[in-house]
Design a protein around this motif. Structure first.
Motif, PDB file in Angstrom:
ATOM      1  N   HIS A   1       0.826  -1.207   0.000  1.00 43.83           N
ATOM      2  CA  HIS A   1       0.000   0.000   0.000  1.00 43.83           C
ATOM      3  C   HIS A   1       0.856   1.251   0.000  1.00 43.83           C
ATOM      4  N   GLN A   2       1.857   1.258   0.859  1.00 39.71           N
ATOM      5  CA  GLN A   2       2.700   2.445   0.994  1.00 39.71           C
ATOM      6  C   GLN A   2       4.170   2.075   0.857  1.00 39.71           C
ATOM      7  N   ILE A   3       4.429   1.049   0.045  1.00 38.80           N
ATOM      8  CA  ILE A   3       5.804   0.641  -0.245  1.00 38.80           C
ATOM      9  C   ILE A   3       5.912   0.339  -1.739  1.00 38.80           C
ATOM     10  N   LEU A   4       7.151   0.293  -2.216  1.00 38.10           N
ATOM     11  CA  LEU A   4       7.402  -0.104  -3.594  1.00 38.10           C
ATOM     12  C   LEU A   4       7.336  -1.633  -3.682  1.00 38.10           C
ATOM     13  N   LYS A   5       6.718  -2.117  -4.738  1.00 41.14           N
ATOM     14  CA  LYS A   5       6.594  -3.558  -4.965  1.00 41.14           C
ATOM     15  C   LYS A   5       7.946  -4.080  -5.442  1.00 41.14           C
ATOM     16  N   GLY A   6       8.768  -4.514  -4.516  1.00 41.55           N
ATOM     17  CA  GLY A   6      10.131  -4.928  -4.830  1.00 41.55           C
ATOM     18  C   GLY A   6      10.156  -6.178  -5.703  1.00 41.55           C
ATOM     19  N   THR A   7      10.858  -6.112  -6.817  1.00 40.26           N
ATOM     20  CA  THR A   7      10.914  -7.252  -7.726  1.00 40.26           C
ATOM     21  C   THR A   7      11.606  -8.442  -7.077  1.00 40.26           C
ATOM     22  N   THR A   8      12.698  -8.189  -6.361  1.00 40.79           N
ATOM     23  CA  THR A   8      13.415  -9.284  -5.696  1.00 40.79           C
ATOM     24  C   THR A   8      12.577  -9.868  -4.566  1.00 40.79           C
ATOM     25  N   MET A   9      11.891  -9.011  -3.813  1.00 35.75           N
ATOM     26  CA  MET A   9      11.030  -9.498  -2.739  1.00 35.75           C
ATOM     27  C   MET A   9       9.939 -10.399  -3.288  1.00 35.75           C
ATOM     28  N   MET A  10       9.286  -9.964  -4.366  1.00 38.82           N
ATOM     29  CA  MET A  10       8.196 -10.759  -4.923  1.00 38.82           C
ATOM     30  C   MET A  10       8.698 -12.108  -5.440  1.00 38.82           C
ATOM     31  N   ARG A  11       9.866 -12.106  -6.075  1.00 36.50           N
ATOM     32  CA  ARG A  11      10.437 -13.370  -6.558  1.00 36.50           C
ATOM     33  C   ARG A  11      10.842 -14.263  -5.385  1.00 36.50           C
ATOM     34  N   ALA A  12      11.409 -13.672  -4.352  1.00 38.31           N
ATOM     35  CA  ALA A  12      11.802 -14.446  -3.173  1.00 38.31           C
ATOM     36  C   ALA A  12      10.591 -15.123  -2.537  1.00 38.31           C
ATOM     37  N   PHE A  13       9.468 -14.432  -2.514  1.00 41.28           N
ATOM     38  CA  PHE A  13       8.261 -15.010  -1.922  1.00 41.28           C
ATOM     39  C   PHE A  13       7.692 -16.132  -2.798  1.00 41.28           C
ATOM     40  N   GLU A  14       7.888 -16.036  -4.110  1.00 40.41           N
ATOM     41  CA  GLU A  14       7.499 -17.145  -4.981  1.00 40.41           C
ATOM     42  C   GLU A  14       8.357 -18.372  -4.671  1.00 40.41           C
ATOM     43  N   LEU A  15       9.649 -18.156  -4.540  1.00 36.92           N
ATOM     44  CA  LEU A  15      10.569 -19.254  -4.250  1.00 36.92           C
ATOM     45  C   LEU A  15      10.334 -19.832  -2.857  1.00 36.92           C
ATOM     46  N   ALA A  16       9.836 -18.999  -1.955  1.00 32.66           N
ATOM     47  CA  ALA A  16       9.633 -19.427  -0.568  1.00 32.66           C
ATOM     48  C   ALA A  16       8.537 -20.479  -0.424  1.00 32.66           C
ATOM     49  N   GLU A  17       7.733 -20.656  -1.458  1.00 35.88           N
ATOM     50  CA  GLU A  17       6.685 -21.688  -1.393  1.00 35.88           C
ATOM     51  C   GLU A  17       7.285 -23.055  -1.075  1.00 35.88           C
ATOM     52  N   SER A  18       8.507 -23.314  -1.584  1.00 35.51           N
ATOM     53  CA  SER A  18       9.141 -24.606  -1.342  1.00 35.51           C
ATOM     54  C   SER A  18       9.539 -24.788   0.121  1.00 35.51           C
ATOM     55  N   LEU A  19       9.666 -23.678   0.853  1.00 34.42           N
ATOM     56  CA  LEU A  19      10.057 -23.775   2.268  1.00 34.42           C
ATOM     57  C   LEU A  19       8.920 -24.314   3.129  1.00 34.42           C
ATOM     58  N   LYS A  20       7.701 -24.205   2.624  1.00 36.07           N
ATOM     59  CA  LYS A  20       6.563 -24.756   3.365  1.00 36.07           C
ATOM     60  C   LYS A  20       6.629 -26.276   3.393  1.00 36.07           C
ATOM     61  N   THR A  21       6.977 -26.877   2.263  1.00 33.94           N
ATOM     62  CA  THR A  21       7.053 -28.338   2.205  1.00 33.94           C
ATOM     63  C   THR A  21       8.228 -28.862   3.029  1.00 33.94           C
ATOM     64  N   GLN A  22       9.241 -28.025   3.205  1.00 34.99           N
ATOM     65  CA  GLN A  22      10.391 -28.418   4.023  1.00 34.99           C
ATOM     66  C   GLN A  22      10.119 -28.240   5.516  1.00 34.99           C
ATOM     67  N   GLY A  23       9.011 -27.569   5.831  1.00 34.53           N
ATOM     68  CA  GLY A  23       8.673 -27.337   7.226  1.00 34.53           C
ATOM     69  C   GLY A  23       9.394 -26.162   7.850  1.00 34.53           C
ATOM     70  N   LEU A  24      10.103 -25.355   7.029  1.00 29.18           N
ATOM     71  CA  LEU A  24      10.825 -24.196   7.567  1.00 29.18           C
ATOM     72  C   LEU A  24       9.879 -23.038   7.875  1.00 29.18           C
ATOM     73  N   ILE A  25       8.803 -22.944   7.096  1.00 28.29           N
ATOM     74  CA  ILE A  25       7.809 -21.903   7.358  1.00 28.29           C
ATOM     75  C   ILE A  25       6.418 -22.532   7.344  1.00 28.29           C
ATOM     76  N   LYS A  26       5.502 -21.879   8.045  1.00 31.68           N
ATOM     77  CA  LYS A  26       4.129 -22.385   8.105  1.00 31.68           C
ATOM     78  C   LYS A  26       3.303 -21.852   6.946  1.00 31.68           C
ATOM     79  N   GLY A  27       3.484 -20.588   6.640  1.00 30.70           N
ATOM     80  CA  GLY A  27       2.704 -19.976   5.581  1.00 30.70           C
ATOM     81  C   GLY A  27       3.357 -18.712   5.073  1.00 30.70           C
ATOM     82  N   ILE A  28       2.731 -18.106   4.067  1.00 29.80           N
ATOM     83  CA  ILE A  28       3.211 -16.862   3.468  1.00 29.80           C
ATOM     84  C   ILE A  28       2.075 -15.851   3.517  1.00 29.80           C
ATOM     85  N   GLN A  29       2.370 -14.667   4.025  1.00 25.72           N
ATOM     86  CA  GLN A  29       1.319 -13.667   4.212  1.00 25.72           C
ATOM     87  C   GLN A  29       1.764 -12.281   3.745  1.00 25.72           C
ATOM     88  N   GLU A  30       0.765 -11.460   3.456  1.00 24.52           N
ATOM     89  CA  GLU A  30       0.966 -10.030   3.226  1.00 24.52           C
ATOM     90  C   GLU A  30      -0.031  -9.308   4.116  1.00 24.52           C
TER      91      GLU A  30
END
Length: 324
Positions: free
Chosen positions: A230-259
Motif C-alpha cells: 500500500h505504501q511501499i514499492l513492490k520490490g521485484t526481488t522481494m516478490m520473486r523471493a516469496f514465490e521461491l519461498a513456497e518450497s520452504l513450506k514443504t520443508q517445514g521451515l515456514i508455516k505460511g506466506i502472508q501479506e
C-alpha cells in the motif's frame, strides 16, 4: 574577478582531466540524447535542463547482472513502464527496444557482473515545472560495477533502526520515480546513526520499507510476512523471493506466506527479520534499535531463502542471458 568563457574544446579537455574514485566503477553509458554509447566516465553526461535533473521528473530501475545474466529484467522493465504510465511519461522507445539496448550496452561494457542503472526522463527543454516544455523523453542507461555486501553481514546480520523520516504518500510510494529525497535522508540517517539501515512507519504505525530495500519478517508463528503493498514499492526481488519461498513450506521451515500490516513490536518479537533488495538478495537482520532479533545471527529461513535466490539468479527462468 574575470570569469573565463570556455570553448567547447576547453570544456572537453577539462572534463577528461577531472576524475574521482567512483568513476572507476562506471563501465558504459547509453543515451538517446546522444544516440549511442560512451565508455569514458567523464563523458557520461545529461543535459542540465533535463527535467530529470532539476525536478526529479523521471522513473528509474536498477537491474543486476551476475555472470552475464540479467536477473528479473522483464519484471524491472514492466515496473518501469508502469511507473512511467502513472506520471504520464511517454517512453522514448518500446519495452522490447529498451531490452535490446540494455543487453547490447551491457555486452559493450564488457562487465560480467554489473548493476544496470536505467532512467527514463521527461527530457530537456527548460527549467520550469511544466512537463510540456520538454522536447522529448529520454533514456539513460549506465552500466556500473556490482558491489556485493560483505559476506560477514550475511553470517552475522545487520543492525537496523526506526526512521524519523516520514514515508512517501501511498500514491508516490508505489511509483519508482527519480524524486528520492526521502530515500536519501533515510540513508543519511542510517549512516549518521551508525546503523546499516533504517525502516519507515506510517502514521498508523505500520511498517513500510527502508531507503532502497524491502523488509520482511518470519513471525512468531513461523509465517513469512511482507508488509501490504500500500505504501511501499513492490520490490521485484522481494516478490520473486516469496514465490521461491513456497518450497520452504514443504520443508517445514515456514508455516505460511502472508501479506499484512506489520507493527513495530512484531519486528522485535520476530523469529527472523530480513532485508531484501536487488543488490542484497536476502540479508538477515540481527538487531533492531540495539535489541537482538532471534538468535542475533543468520536464521535458517534467511539462509535457505538466500540460497534459493542465488540459484535462481544463476539458472532460473527469470534470468536473461546478456548475449544469446
Amino acid at each position: 574577478m574575470a570569469l573565463s568563457v570556455l570553448t567547447p574544446e576547453e570544456v572537453q579537455h577539462k572534463l577528461l582531466e577531472k576524475s574521482y574514485a567512483a568513476q572507476e566503477t562506471y563501465y558504459a553509458m547509453y543515451s538517446t540524447w546522444w544516440g549511442g554509447v560512451v565508455k569514458k566516465p567523464a563523458m557520461m553526461l545529461v543535459p542540465i535542463d533535463d527535467h530529470l535533473v532539476h525536478r526529479g521528473d523521471g522513473v528509474l530501475e536498477a537491474i543486476k547482472v551476475v555472470d552475464n545474466r540479467a536477473f528479473l529484467l522483464d519484471e524491472h522493465l514492466q515496473r518501469l513502464v508502469d511507473s512511467a504510465a502513472q506520471i504520464s511519461l511517454p517512453l522514448p522507445m518500446s519495452k522490447e527496444e529498451m531490452k535490446k539496448v540494455i543487453l547490447e550496452t551491457t555486452e559493450i561494457s564488457g562487465a560480467k557482473d554489473a548493476l544496470l542503472r536505467l532512467y527514463i526522463s521527461r527530457g530537456p527543454g527548460g527549467f520550469t515545472t511544466n512537463p510540456y516544455d520538454s522536447v522529448a523523453s529520454q533514456m539513460y542507461l549506465v552500466i556500473t560495477s556490482l558491489k556485493p555486501m560483505a559476506e560477514e553481514k550475511y553470517q552475522k546480520g545487520v543492525s537496523i533502526g526506526k526512521s524519523a523520516i516520514p514515508p512517501k504518500d501511498p500514491w508516490f510510494a508505489r511509483i519508482k520515480s527519480c524524486n528520492y529525497l526521502q530515500n536519501v535522508l533515510m540513508k543519511k540517517e542510517s549512516v549518521d546513526r551508525k546503523l546499516d539501515f533504517t525502516v519507515g512507519f506510517t502514521q498508523e504505525g505500520f511498517l513500510t520499507e527502508s531507503s532502497t530495500e524491502n523488509i520482511v519478517i518470519l513471525d512468531k508463528d513461523s509465517n513469512l510476512v511482507r508488509p501490504k503493498l500500500h505504501q511501499i514499492l513492490k520490490g521485484t526481488t522481494m516478490m520473486r523471493a516469496f514465490e521461491l519461498a513456497e518450497s520452504l513450506k514443504t520443508q517445514g521451515l515456514i508455516k505460511g506466506i502472508q501479506e499484512r500490516d506489520l507493527h513495530e513490536n512484531e519486528i522485535r518479537n520476530a523469529k527472523e527479520v530480513m532485508m531484501i533488495g536487488t543488490t542484497l538478495d536476502v540479508l538477515p537482520v540481527s538487531s533492531y534499535e540495539g535489541a537482538k532479533i532471534g538468535e542475533g545471527v543468520q536464521g535458517p529461513v534467511a539462509k535457505q531463502l538466500l540460497q534459493l535466490l542465488k540459484e535462481d539468479i544463476k539458472r532460473g527462468p527469470k534470468s536473461t542471458p546478456v548475449k544469446a
